[in-house]
Design an enzyme around this catalytic site. Sequence first.
Site, short mmCIF file in Angstrom:
data_model
loop_
_atom_site.label_atom_id
_atom_site.label_comp_id
_atom_site.label_asym_id
_atom_site.label_seq_id
_atom_site.Cartn_x
_atom_site.Cartn_y
_atom_site.Cartn_z
N LEU A 137 0.86 -1.18 0.00
CA LEU A 137 0.00 0.00 0.00
C LEU A 137 0.90 1.23 0.00
CD1 LEU A 137 -2.70 -0.98 2.66
CD2 LEU A 137 -3.14 -0.52 0.25
N ASP A 138 0.51 2.27 -0.74
CA ASP A 138 1.26 3.52 -0.73
C ASP A 138 1.29 4.08 0.69
OD1 ASP A 138 1.76 3.48 -3.46
OD2 ASP A 138 -0.11 4.52 -3.93
N PRO A 139 2.33 4.87 1.03
CA PRO A 139 2.42 5.41 2.40
C PRO A 139 1.16 6.14 2.86
CG PRO A 139 4.49 5.72 1.27
CD PRO A 139 3.54 5.17 0.24
#
Length: 313
Positions: A48-50
């Site tokens: 997942l993106d930050p």
Amino acid sequence: MTQYRRPPRENINGIVLLNKPAGVSSNGILQQVMRVFNAKKGGHTGALDPFATGLLPICLGEATKVSGLLLDSDKRYTATLKLGEQSDTGDTEGEIIKTLPVPEMSVESIEAVLEKFRGDIEQLPPMYSALKHQGKPLYYYARKGIEIDRPTRPITIRELNLVSFSDDQLVFDVLCSKGTYVRTLGEDIAKALGTVGHLTALHRTKTGSLSGDDMLTLEEIEQQKHACLQPLDIALAHLQRIDLNAEQTDLIKHGQKLDLEQPQTQLVRFYDDQGVFFAVGEWQADKNLLKPKRVFNLESQTTANGENPKELN
């Protein structure tokens, strides 16, 4: 002075359903979970993106052999799309590079746009992604202001539902295939609505057969520790279960094939004569045989009470 020595890492086998917080990378939170269990081996199942939150299954020990199956599975998200502002990354981590007025919207006009994206479509991967070009991720070039020509990729949007909307914001729920960039989907939806946009929130609620209903925060995992370990086959509930006798179990453990009737799914879950999950099998159509695909070594499992997690029925 006595020097502190970290205790030797342990063989921990199981899956932790983590509710990833915003502001940390998937690999960073993986390392934190591994430290909680002092685990020798671990991996996550689809980064997942930050800025994104939600379900990030953490596979420990032998469960890492399951992670590839989860990487290929469908994912479900709830996304918040800010309209009228475009960022260079497609989310809140980038800089606003373009603004446009937002046209007046209605449920009918939004539904007409969403319908265009349902089913099998082509998507252009974003420059801010980990896809490789000449050995370097695309975001390496994006940060230098270099645009790389890249082909579109086929994806499938199985479900796309409007949750809510306001003058400059749209919230949607999407069930999509492997390789879908929801950031790009949001940008494309905004463009089809006659404006620009970027995601301000992205929350994953499902990965394959794993639901976010039982996911835990890092703090809850630290409190529960081994009690929150899920069995390996929780990620494989969509595969047919096949119970074997002792002789068949021994054959599969030694890489041999079984002459059984064709299963309902291409991959199957194998359980031994004690009802314990121990392998994933694969149907070999050309020979009408079931062969082992992944065999798990769970004999060295370490848990809080020294017992193996229970398997699915």
